[in-house]
Design a protein around this motif. Sequence first.
Motif, short mmCIF file in Angstrom:
data_model
loop_
_atom_site.label_atom_id
_atom_site.label_comp_id
_atom_site.label_asym_id
_atom_site.label_seq_id
_atom_site.Cartn_x
_atom_site.Cartn_y
_atom_site.Cartn_z
N ASP A 198 0.84 -1.21 0.00
CA ASP A 198 0.00 0.00 0.00
C ASP A 198 0.87 1.25 0.00
OD1 ASP A 198 -2.34 -1.46 -0.04
OD2 ASP A 198 -2.67 -1.34 2.12
N TRP A 199 1.94 1.22 0.79
CA TRP A 199 2.82 2.39 0.83
C TRP A 199 3.59 2.53 -0.49
CZ3 TRP A 199 8.00 3.63 0.34
CH2 TRP A 199 8.35 4.92 0.74
N LEU A 200 4.06 1.43 -1.06
CA LEU A 200 4.80 1.50 -2.31
C LEU A 200 3.93 2.02 -3.45
CD1 LEU A 200 6.80 -1.86 -2.11
CD2 LEU A 200 7.73 0.46 -1.88
N VAL A 201 2.64 1.75 -3.40
CA VAL A 201 1.72 2.27 -4.40
C VAL A 201 1.55 3.78 -4.25
CG1 VAL A 201 -0.71 2.28 -5.15
CG2 VAL A 201 0.47 0.11 -4.73
N ASN A 202 1.54 4.26 -3.02
CA ASN A 202 1.34 5.69 -2.77
C ASN A 202 2.21 6.17 -1.60
OD1 ASN A 202 0.41 8.32 -2.66
ND2 ASN A 202 -1.55 7.80 -1.70
N PRO A 203 3.52 6.34 -1.84
CA PRO A 203 4.41 6.76 -0.76
C PRO A 203 4.27 8.23 -0.38
CG PRO A 203 5.63 6.61 -2.81
CD PRO A 203 4.25 6.10 -3.11
N LEU A 204 3.51 8.98 -1.16
CA LEU A 204 3.38 10.42 -0.88
C LEU A 204 2.22 10.73 0.05
CD1 LEU A 204 4.00 11.83 -4.49
CD2 LEU A 204 5.67 11.22 -2.73
N THR A 227 19.36 -1.63 10.81
CA THR A 227 18.27 -1.92 9.88
C THR A 227 17.52 -0.66 9.49
OG1 THR A 227 17.99 -4.14 10.79
CG2 THR A 227 16.11 -3.20 9.60
N LYS A 228 17.25 0.20 10.45
CA LYS A 228 16.46 1.41 10.18
C LYS A 228 17.17 2.32 9.18
CE LYS A 228 14.10 5.19 12.59
NZ LYS A 228 14.89 6.31 12.07
N LEU A 229 18.48 2.46 9.30
CA LEU A 229 19.22 3.34 8.38
C LEU A 229 19.23 2.77 6.96
CD1 LEU A 229 22.28 4.48 10.54
CD2 LEU A 229 20.24 5.79 9.92
N VAL A 230 19.40 1.46 6.84
CA VAL A 230 19.38 0.83 5.51
C VAL A 230 18.01 1.01 4.88
CG1 VAL A 230 19.62 -1.34 4.25
CG2 VAL A 230 21.17 -0.82 6.15
N LEU A 231 16.96 0.78 5.67
CA LEU A 231 15.60 0.95 5.17
C LEU A 231 15.34 2.39 4.73
CD1 LEU A 231 13.20 -1.10 7.48
CD2 LEU A 231 13.37 -1.21 5.00
N GLU A 232 15.78 3.33 5.55
CA GLU A 232 15.59 4.74 5.21
C GLU A 232 16.21 5.05 3.86
OE1 GLU A 232 17.02 7.36 8.20
OE2 GLU A 232 15.51 6.78 9.69
N ASN A 233 17.39 4.52 3.61
CA ASN A 233 18.07 4.77 2.35
C ASN A 233 17.26 4.25 1.17
OD1 ASN A 233 20.42 5.62 0.78
ND2 ASN A 233 20.83 3.44 0.51
N TRP A 234 16.72 3.02 1.30
CA TRP A 234 15.89 2.45 0.22
C TRP A 234 14.62 3.27 0.01
CZ3 TRP A 234 15.86 -3.28 2.33
CH2 TRP A 234 17.15 -3.82 2.18
N LEU A 235 13.94 3.58 1.11
CA LEU A 235 12.63 4.23 1.00
C LEU A 235 12.76 5.69 0.55
CD1 LEU A 235 10.69 2.75 4.06
CD2 LEU A 235 11.04 1.83 1.76
N LEU A 236 13.82 6.35 0.99
CA LEU A 236 14.04 7.73 0.54
C LEU A 236 14.31 7.75 -0.97
CD1 LEU A 236 16.17 9.12 3.49
CD2 LEU A 236 13.94 10.02 2.75
N GLY A 237 15.07 6.78 -1.45
CA GLY A 237 15.34 6.71 -2.89
C GLY A 237 14.07 6.46 -3.68
N TYR A 238 13.22 5.57 -3.17
CA TYR A 238 11.95 5.27 -3.84
C TYR A 238 11.01 6.48 -3.79
CZ TYR A 238 7.67 2.81 -5.13
OH TYR A 238 6.51 2.42 -5.76
N TYR A 239 10.94 7.11 -2.63
CA TYR A 239 10.08 8.29 -2.45
C TYR A 239 10.49 9.40 -3.43
CZ TYR A 239 7.78 12.18 0.01
OH TYR A 239 7.01 13.26 0.34
N ALA A 240 11.80 9.62 -3.55
CA ALA A 240 12.29 10.66 -4.46
C ALA A 240 11.92 10.36 -5.90
CB ALA A 240 13.81 10.79 -4.32
N LEU A 241 11.98 9.09 -6.28
CA LEU A 241 11.63 8.69 -7.65
C LEU A 241 10.16 8.96 -7.94
CD1 LEU A 241 12.84 7.22 -10.16
CD2 LEU A 241 11.95 5.11 -9.20
N ILE A 242 9.29 8.60 -6.98
CA ILE A 242 7.86 8.82 -7.17
C ILE A 242 7.54 10.31 -7.16
CG2 ILE A 242 5.56 8.39 -6.23
CD1 ILE A 242 6.86 5.91 -7.38
N ALA A 243 8.15 11.06 -6.24
CA ALA A 243 7.90 12.50 -6.14
C ALA A 243 8.32 13.21 -7.42
CB ALA A 243 8.65 13.07 -4.94
#
Length: 349
Positions: A237-243, A326-342
Amino acid sequence: MDETDGVAVVKPRIFEWHKTVWDSLIHRQDRLPHAILFHGPTGSGKKEFAEAFAMHLLCEAPSSNGEACGVCNGCNWFLQGHHPDFRKILPPAEMATDEDADVSKRSGLWISIEAIRELESFVQLTSHRSGRKVVFLPMADRLNVAAANALLKTLEEPPNNVVFVLVCEQLSRLLPTIRSRCQKVALPPPDREDALAWLSVEKTLDASVLDLAGGMPLQAIKYRQMPEYDHLNGVLDWLVNPLMQGKDPVRMAAEWSKINLSILHDWLSKWLYDLIMGCSGNIPRYFSSRHQDIFDLTAKLSLSGLITLSSSVAEDKRILNHPLNTKLVLENWLLGYYALIAKSQRSVS
């Protein structure tokens, strides 16, 4: 299933989609090589097949189709894990219990040279049952360099009546010299219809779980039994709409940090693969229940941006078994994905 000292033990299985390969091996029983290398994708049933074959080699009264009888002395010892003519070699981490805190997370992933050297006396001794001796390596691609070279020396001068049964997922992970001294046997997965038919009998699973497992039925069962699977729809659900408001990447990384990082890496890698497929005009492979969401997203996304992010996430697979935040690695992945969608949203507006 047999009873051994009051404990239920299960014979290794030969799945329907491997019966042709099994029959071929059994029919040339008298011309078997000293080393056989079974290979195939995760969840296709190759380890079960290889173990069933190892048991067959030690069975004293196999059935007409070559399967181990399950009741002779050889089979009983095999199922108990005490057959004197059988050795199973695994990485320490695969044999460790919760109490084995001294098995390090990193070194325990690999088969050491000491484990292979311990085989030297075993393979040279005469068989206890006047038959074959079997060495079983169900994770042969976990040999470290020194262990692989030690095994190679044994394979170059194989002892009489010893059969080495190796299993790996990718042939490229084994030394070419080891591969060349083994007879390679490919164990393919079933086609989708056969896999779904088998799952409908074995377990109650829908097609979406099989697709997530890349068409591998045993992997599908494993996925569905994972407690993390209950989080999958929330992640998608988040990956579909991370914004969406209140769901920024830092907050989501904190929420998901308790989910196994390797599982999240698997899901994200497959999601990015499906987006790349959709962006290229192909049908997504892994998330069949989210096809429309994927096509809606890929109508706006940059293919080059997806490929770059996917490559970056794939690179991180090598660090998953290291101690890390784990949290820092996840943040890196999700920030990259968020930036792509934005970025895609800004370009549309």
